[in-house]
Design an enzyme around this catalytic site. Structure first.
Site, short mmCIF file in Angstrom:
data_model
loop_
_atom_site.label_atom_id
_atom_site.label_comp_id
_atom_site.label_asym_id
_atom_site.label_seq_id
_atom_site.Cartn_x
_atom_site.Cartn_y
_atom_site.Cartn_z
N PRO A 9 -11.98 -13.62 8.09
CA PRO A 9 -10.88 -14.31 7.43
C PRO A 9 -10.63 -15.74 7.94
O PRO A 9 -10.75 -16.01 9.13
CB PRO A 9 -9.66 -13.43 7.75
CG PRO A 9 -10.07 -12.59 8.91
CD PRO A 9 -11.55 -12.40 8.77
N ASN A 10 -10.31 -16.57 6.98
CA ASN A 10 -9.91 -17.98 7.19
C ASN A 10 -11.07 -18.90 7.57
O ASN A 10 -10.88 -20.12 7.66
CB ASN A 10 -8.79 -18.09 8.25
CG ASN A 10 -7.55 -17.34 7.83
OD1 ASN A 10 -7.06 -17.55 6.73
ND2 ASN A 10 -7.06 -16.43 8.65
N ARG A 17 -8.65 -26.28 7.95
CA ARG A 17 -7.69 -25.65 8.87
C ARG A 17 -7.81 -26.25 10.28
O ARG A 17 -8.92 -26.54 10.74
CB ARG A 17 -7.91 -24.13 8.94
CG ARG A 17 -9.18 -23.74 9.68
CD ARG A 17 -9.45 -22.24 9.71
NE ARG A 17 -8.56 -21.51 10.57
CZ ARG A 17 -8.91 -20.39 11.21
NH1 ARG A 17 -10.15 -19.90 11.08
NH2 ARG A 17 -8.06 -19.76 11.97
N TYR A 22 -11.04 -26.57 15.24
CA TYR A 22 -12.30 -26.15 14.61
C TYR A 22 -13.16 -27.29 14.08
O TYR A 22 -14.26 -27.04 13.57
CB TYR A 22 -12.00 -25.15 13.48
CG TYR A 22 -11.24 -23.93 13.95
CD1 TYR A 22 -11.85 -23.01 14.82
CD2 TYR A 22 -9.92 -23.69 13.57
CE1 TYR A 22 -11.15 -21.90 15.27
CE2 TYR A 22 -9.22 -22.57 14.02
CZ TYR A 22 -9.84 -21.69 14.87
OH TYR A 22 -9.17 -20.59 15.31
N ASN A 74 -18.84 -13.94 13.06
CA ASN A 74 -17.55 -14.46 13.51
C ASN A 74 -16.47 -13.68 12.76
O ASN A 74 -16.19 -13.96 11.61
CB ASN A 74 -17.42 -15.96 13.22
CG ASN A 74 -16.14 -16.54 13.78
OD1 ASN A 74 -15.23 -15.80 14.17
ND2 ASN A 74 -16.03 -17.86 13.82
N ALA A 77 -9.80 -13.61 13.27
CA ALA A 77 -8.71 -12.92 13.97
C ALA A 77 -8.96 -11.41 14.09
O ALA A 77 -8.42 -10.76 15.00
CB ALA A 77 -7.39 -13.18 13.26
N HIS A 80 -9.73 -9.56 17.39
CA HIS A 80 -8.75 -9.22 18.42
C HIS A 80 -8.08 -7.87 18.23
O HIS A 80 -7.40 -7.39 19.12
CB HIS A 80 -7.70 -10.34 18.52
CG HIS A 80 -8.33 -11.70 18.60
ND1 HIS A 80 -9.22 -12.04 19.61
CD2 HIS A 80 -8.25 -12.80 17.81
CE1 HIS A 80 -9.63 -13.29 19.42
NE2 HIS A 80 -9.06 -13.77 18.34
N ASP A 87 -15.77 -0.15 14.94
CA ASP A 87 -16.46 1.11 14.64
C ASP A 87 -17.64 0.88 13.69
O ASP A 87 -18.68 1.53 13.83
CB ASP A 87 -15.49 2.10 13.98
CG ASP A 87 -14.48 2.70 14.96
OD1 ASP A 87 -14.67 2.53 16.18
OD2 ASP A 87 -13.52 3.35 14.50
N GLU A 98 -21.54 -11.63 18.48
CA GLU A 98 -20.24 -12.14 18.03
C GLU A 98 -20.10 -13.59 18.45
O GLU A 98 -20.38 -13.94 19.59
CB GLU A 98 -19.14 -11.28 18.66
CG GLU A 98 -17.76 -11.75 18.26
CD GLU A 98 -16.68 -10.73 18.58
OE1 GLU A 98 -16.96 -9.51 18.52
OE2 GLU A 98 -15.58 -11.15 18.90
N HIS A 100 -17.61 -17.24 18.28
CA HIS A 100 -16.34 -17.91 18.01
C HIS A 100 -16.52 -19.39 18.23
O HIS A 100 -17.16 -19.80 19.22
CB HIS A 100 -15.24 -17.39 18.94
CG HIS A 100 -14.94 -15.94 18.71
ND1 HIS A 100 -14.16 -15.52 17.66
CD2 HIS A 100 -15.37 -14.83 19.34
CE1 HIS A 100 -14.10 -14.19 17.68
NE2 HIS A 100 -14.83 -13.75 18.68
N SER A 102 -14.01 -21.58 18.79
CA SER A 102 -13.13 -22.00 19.89
C SER A 102 -13.38 -21.10 21.10
O SER A 102 -13.95 -20.01 20.97
CB SER A 102 -11.67 -21.89 19.45
OG SER A 102 -11.35 -20.55 19.11
N ARG A 107 -7.16 -19.84 24.96
CA ARG A 107 -6.07 -19.91 23.97
C ARG A 107 -5.01 -18.84 24.28
O ARG A 107 -4.96 -18.32 25.39
CB ARG A 107 -6.66 -19.78 22.57
CG ARG A 107 -7.66 -20.93 22.27
CD ARG A 107 -8.25 -20.83 20.88
NE ARG A 107 -7.23 -21.00 19.84
CZ ARG A 107 -7.46 -20.77 18.55
NH1 ARG A 107 -8.67 -20.39 18.16
NH2 ARG A 107 -6.50 -20.94 17.67
N ARG A 111 -5.34 -13.66 21.91
CA ARG A 111 -6.76 -13.85 21.55
C ARG A 111 -7.70 -13.42 22.67
O ARG A 111 -8.91 -13.51 22.54
CB ARG A 111 -7.01 -15.31 21.18
CG ARG A 111 -6.29 -15.75 19.93
CD ARG A 111 -6.65 -17.17 19.54
NE ARG A 111 -5.59 -17.75 18.74
CZ ARG A 111 -5.50 -17.65 17.41
NH1 ARG A 111 -6.42 -17.03 16.73
NH2 ARG A 111 -4.48 -18.18 16.76
#
Ligand code: DQA
Length: 144
Positions: A9-10, A17, A22, A74, A77, A80, A87, A98, A100, A102, A107, A111
């Site tokens: 998401p996002n 954003r 970012y 990625n 959110a 977290h 799963d 994985e 990220h 940032s 942060r 997070r």
């Protein structure tokens, strides 16, 4: 070799954003650069982004029993707190790196909890768009 690049998401709003965190590169541009790098390396690719947890779960499941060698993911959110995605990663027999953009550990405390990371091969965090490339190289190095 075949790699799936997945974003949660996002991340479709990259370039718009929170640019101070970012940067100003769009997800399309990042994906085009990843595609160019993979073309050079002879790696097949697929790119997927969704803002919906269940769709991300379905996409992860869809790799089961296929010839994917890895997923660079990625989860945004969802990293977290999404037990469902964590799963799902455990359901498949394909390594997930994985990533990220940032440094999530620098942060907010919320997070620092890394729910999906528990089932990921490893985590790369804090290198901007480079994080995706480092994720790719991690999977390639593993295969070498
Ligand atoms: C992110 C970090 C997450 O905490 C955040 O919710 C995001 C982006 C990153 O790439 O740095 O959406 O995954």
């Amino acid at each position: 070799m075949k790699i799936l690049f997945m974003n949660g998401p996002n991340l479709n709003m990259l370039g718009i954003r929170e640019k101070q965190i970012y940067g100003d590169m769009s997800l399309d541009t990042i994906n085009q650069r990843l595609q160019a790098e993979c073309d050079k390396l002879g790696v097949e690719t697929e790119f997927y982004q969704s803002n919906i947890e269940g769709e991300l779960v379905d996409k992860i499941h869809s790799t089961y029993g296929t010839n994917y060698d890895g997923i660079v993911f990625n989860p945004g959110a969802y990293s977290h707190y999404s037990l469902a995605l964590s799963d799902a990663i455990k359901c498949i027999n394909i390594p997930v790196v994985e990533v990220h953009m940032s440094n999530v550990f620098a942060r907010e405390d919320s997070r620092h909890q890394m729910t999906t990371a528990k089932n990921s091969l490893g985590v790369i965090s804090g290198f901007g768009e480079q994080s995706y490339f480092l994720g790719l190289y991690a999977l390639l190095g593993r295969k070498a």
